[in-house]
Design a protein around this motif. Sequence first.
Motif, mmCIF file in Angstrom:
data_model
loop_
_atom_site.group_PDB
_atom_site.id
_atom_site.type_symbol
_atom_site.label_atom_id
_atom_site.label_comp_id
_atom_site.label_asym_id
_atom_site.label_seq_id
_atom_site.Cartn_x
_atom_site.Cartn_y
_atom_site.Cartn_z
ATOM 1 N N VAL A 167 37.043 56.293 43.533
ATOM 2 C CA VAL A 167 36.832 54.894 43.138
ATOM 3 C C VAL A 167 36.318 54.153 44.362
ATOM 4 C CG1 VAL A 167 37.880 52.772 42.299
ATOM 5 C CG2 VAL A 167 38.643 54.980 41.402
ATOM 6 N N ILE A 168 35.186 53.507 44.204
ATOM 7 C CA ILE A 168 34.569 52.812 45.327
ATOM 8 C C ILE A 168 34.318 51.356 44.972
ATOM 9 C CG2 ILE A 168 33.477 54.900 46.230
ATOM 10 C CD1 ILE A 168 30.893 54.028 44.895
ATOM 11 N N ALA A 169 34.256 50.516 46.007
ATOM 12 C CA ALA A 169 33.881 49.108 45.844
ATOM 13 C C ALA A 169 32.445 48.955 46.300
ATOM 14 C CB ALA A 169 34.794 48.205 46.654
ATOM 15 N N VAL A 170 31.576 48.524 45.424
ATOM 16 C CA VAL A 170 30.154 48.426 45.736
ATOM 17 C C VAL A 170 29.951 47.409 46.855
ATOM 18 C CG1 VAL A 170 27.882 47.852 44.830
ATOM 19 C CG2 VAL A 170 29.535 49.073 43.408
ATOM 20 N N GLY A 171 29.173 47.769 47.835
ATOM 21 C CA GLY A 171 28.971 46.921 49.005
ATOM 22 C C GLY A 171 28.111 45.705 48.721
ATOM 23 N N GLU A 172 28.118 44.766 49.674
ATOM 24 C CA GLU A 172 27.359 43.530 49.533
ATOM 25 C C GLU A 172 25.882 43.797 49.765
ATOM 26 O OE1 GLU A 172 27.226 39.033 51.449
ATOM 27 O OE2 GLU A 172 28.776 40.458 52.047
ATOM 28 N N ARG A 173 25.069 43.240 48.890
ATOM 29 C CA ARG A 173 23.627 43.414 49.025
ATOM 30 C C ARG A 173 23.064 42.403 50.009
ATOM 31 N NH1 ARG A 173 21.222 43.366 43.063
ATOM 32 N NH2 ARG A 173 19.331 43.790 44.240
ATOM 33 N N SER A 174 21.944 42.744 50.591
ATOM 34 C CA SER A 174 21.296 41.823 51.517
ATOM 35 C C SER A 174 20.718 40.644 50.756
ATOM 36 C CB SER A 174 20.181 42.548 52.286
ATOM 37 O OG SER A 174 19.151 42.946 51.395
ATOM 38 N N ILE A 175 20.527 39.551 51.453
ATOM 39 C CA ILE A 175 20.002 38.332 50.838
ATOM 40 C C ILE A 175 18.613 38.577 50.258
ATOM 41 C CG2 ILE A 175 19.298 35.950 51.251
ATOM 42 C CD1 ILE A 175 22.300 36.408 51.273
ATOM 43 N N GLY A 201 29.985 38.288 36.991
ATOM 44 C CA GLY A 201 29.522 39.377 37.835
ATOM 45 C C GLY A 201 29.173 40.620 37.052
ATOM 46 N N HIS A 202 28.644 40.429 35.827
ATOM 47 C CA HIS A 202 28.285 41.521 34.913
ATOM 48 C C HIS A 202 29.510 42.325 34.484
ATOM 49 C CE1 HIS A 202 24.109 40.611 35.857
ATOM 50 N NE2 HIS A 202 24.437 40.672 37.140
ATOM 51 N N GLY A 203 30.680 41.706 34.600
ATOM 52 C CA GLY A 203 31.912 42.333 34.115
ATOM 53 C C GLY A 203 32.319 41.743 32.784
ATOM 54 N N GLY A 255 39.405 18.379 52.585
ATOM 55 C CA GLY A 255 38.165 18.738 53.259
ATOM 56 C C GLY A 255 37.266 19.604 52.379
ATOM 57 N N MET A 256 36.082 19.934 52.891
ATOM 58 C CA MET A 256 35.134 20.768 52.158
ATOM 59 C C MET A 256 35.677 22.193 52.041
ATOM 60 S SD MET A 256 32.663 18.912 51.135
ATOM 61 C CE MET A 256 31.609 20.242 50.531
ATOM 62 N N THR A 257 35.419 22.802 50.885
ATOM 63 C CA THR A 257 35.941 24.143 50.662
ATOM 64 C C THR A 257 35.015 24.932 49.746
ATOM 65 O OG1 THR A 257 37.952 25.379 50.141
ATOM 66 C CG2 THR A 257 37.364 23.574 48.651
ATOM 67 N N ASN A 258 35.377 26.187 49.515
ATOM 68 C CA ASN A 258 34.548 27.119 48.768
ATOM 69 C C ASN A 258 35.114 27.358 47.375
ATOM 70 O OD1 ASN A 258 33.322 27.434 51.331
ATOM 71 N ND2 ASN A 258 34.767 29.081 51.815
ATOM 72 N N VAL A 259 34.278 27.924 46.513
ATOM 73 C CA VAL A 259 34.699 28.366 45.185
ATOM 74 C C VAL A 259 34.346 29.844 45.057
ATOM 75 C CG1 VAL A 259 34.305 28.152 42.702
ATOM 76 C CG2 VAL A 259 34.447 26.104 44.124
ATOM 77 N N LYS A 260 35.313 30.644 44.600
ATOM 78 C CA LYS A 260 35.088 32.086 44.455
ATOM 79 C C LYS A 260 35.641 32.563 43.121
ATOM 80 C CE LYS A 260 37.562 35.084 46.835
ATOM 81 N NZ LYS A 260 38.061 35.907 47.956
ATOM 82 N N LEU A 261 34.810 33.296 42.389
ATOM 83 C CA LEU A 261 35.199 33.873 41.108
ATOM 84 C C LEU A 261 35.252 35.390 41.257
ATOM 85 C CD1 LEU A 261 32.811 31.780 38.816
ATOM 86 C CD2 LEU A 261 35.158 31.218 39.501
ATOM 87 N N VAL A 262 36.340 35.998 40.788
ATOM 88 C CA VAL A 262 36.515 37.446 40.887
ATOM 89 C C VAL A 262 36.500 38.036 39.486
ATOM 90 C CG1 VAL A 262 37.956 39.324 41.727
ATOM 91 C CG2 VAL A 262 37.875 37.156 42.977
ATOM 92 N N SER A 263 35.533 38.902 39.228
ATOM 93 C CA SER A 263 35.383 39.520 37.913
ATOM 94 C C SER A 263 36.447 40.583 37.692
ATOM 95 C CB SER A 263 33.992 40.138 37.793
ATOM 96 O OG SER A 263 33.887 40.946 36.637
ATOM 97 N N SER A 268 35.785 43.418 36.896
ATOM 98 C CA SER A 268 35.207 44.633 37.461
ATOM 99 C C SER A 268 35.343 44.678 38.975
ATOM 100 C CB SER A 268 33.725 44.716 37.085
ATOM 101 O OG SER A 268 32.992 43.677 37.740
ATOM 102 N N GLY A 269 35.811 43.586 39.583
ATOM 103 C CA GLY A 269 35.924 43.492 41.029
ATOM 104 C C GLY A 269 34.778 42.756 41.683
ATOM 105 N N ALA A 270 33.699 42.471 40.953
ATOM 106 C CA ALA A 270 32.564 41.753 41.520
ATOM 107 C C ALA A 270 32.974 40.323 41.871
ATOM 108 C CB ALA A 270 31.409 41.743 40.529
ATOM 109 N N VAL A 271 32.355 39.794 42.923
ATOM 110 C CA VAL A 271 32.686 38.456 43.403
ATOM 111 C C VAL A 271 31.446 37.570 43.332
ATOM 112 C CG1 VAL A 271 33.381 37.098 45.411
ATOM 113 C CG2 VAL A 271 34.520 39.270 44.925
#
Length: 354
Positions: A14-22, A83-85, A119-127, A129-132
């Motif tokens: 079981v692997i976690a797919v790596g981050e793609r380049s911009i 994230g296509h999940g 203060g300013m902050t981020n938003v993150k969604l976790v699928s 499937s594990g995609a972010v």
Amino acid sequence: EIIEFDYISSSWVVIAVGERSISNASTQLQLPIEITYSIYSQDFKIISDIYFTYLPNGEIDLVLPSHGQVGTHVVITGQSLFGHGGGLSNAFIGNLSSSIIASSDSMVTLIVPEDIPTGMTNVKLVSASGAVVRKDNVFKVLPPGEITDVQPRSGRWGTKVIISGSNLYAYSANITWVTIQGVPASIDYYKSTNNEVHVRVGPLLNNSYRGIVIETSNGVSIATSHLNWSYLDLGTIDSVSPNEGTNGTIVKIFGNGFLAEDGSLNSVFLNQVPAKILSFNDSMILVQNGDIGQLDVTKPLSVYIEAVSGALTIGGYFIQQETGQITHFSPIHGQEGVYVTVTGLNISSVYDPI
């Protein structure tokens, strides 16, 4: 791409797919899976015949509102937010997990979590499937609204109350709901501001909560439990005499507690018709019935007494009759002492029978 191993055995990995380049994040790519492993310091490679398809990354386009306090409902729109999940497993505002109210592949609604720093902050969604899918610096957390005072601290149904504090609208467009001791209060939107909310207290219910709660259009609840508000006994109407009449009829209302805590009256209504107040004290009010105009008030309805504080006393009943009319009298002339017969409609109900 560099890929992390999550689980591994002799027959599966079981692997976690790596981050793609911009540069290729928005394109679809097909790449082989290559596994490198070492045995006694010697590297071996396994390359699959089946290609893995990199799909375009999910993307957050818009976050609304762009600012708010703890409890604010935040709507996130974009593309492929799952994230296509098959759905979301978690969501974060800043580094704190956020409750998910609703979610689809193009829109997600979250609640700003407790204890989040301003203060300013981020938003993150976790699928699932594990995609972010994430976006940085898109939401500003502001200091929360606070209730600091309420005046008066006691009253009854109808009493006008001013709730003071800071940011009482919680950075939203409007206030949608106010409760005092768990009882819904009517909101005076014309007088209310971000630092003062004007309400009228509702009728007492059997409710255990003793604080004050303001709810806003962005989902925020601003509550206080240390500023207790006390309900006083209601005024009562024991009798209305007479309990029917026309415009101009003199009516006596007997009972107690009419003046509430402020010692004065604001208005009296007899079956929806405003009456002229002639005299009053806490247990008796003398009024003159008003003109029914175009109102349909022929059915018996309650007497409505409002003190200057807004406190209400409601009870008894009054029947409005049509205004008296003289249609004929005879004789039409004569000297002192002549008896004249007058006929018409409701001519004996204006005051007392003639």
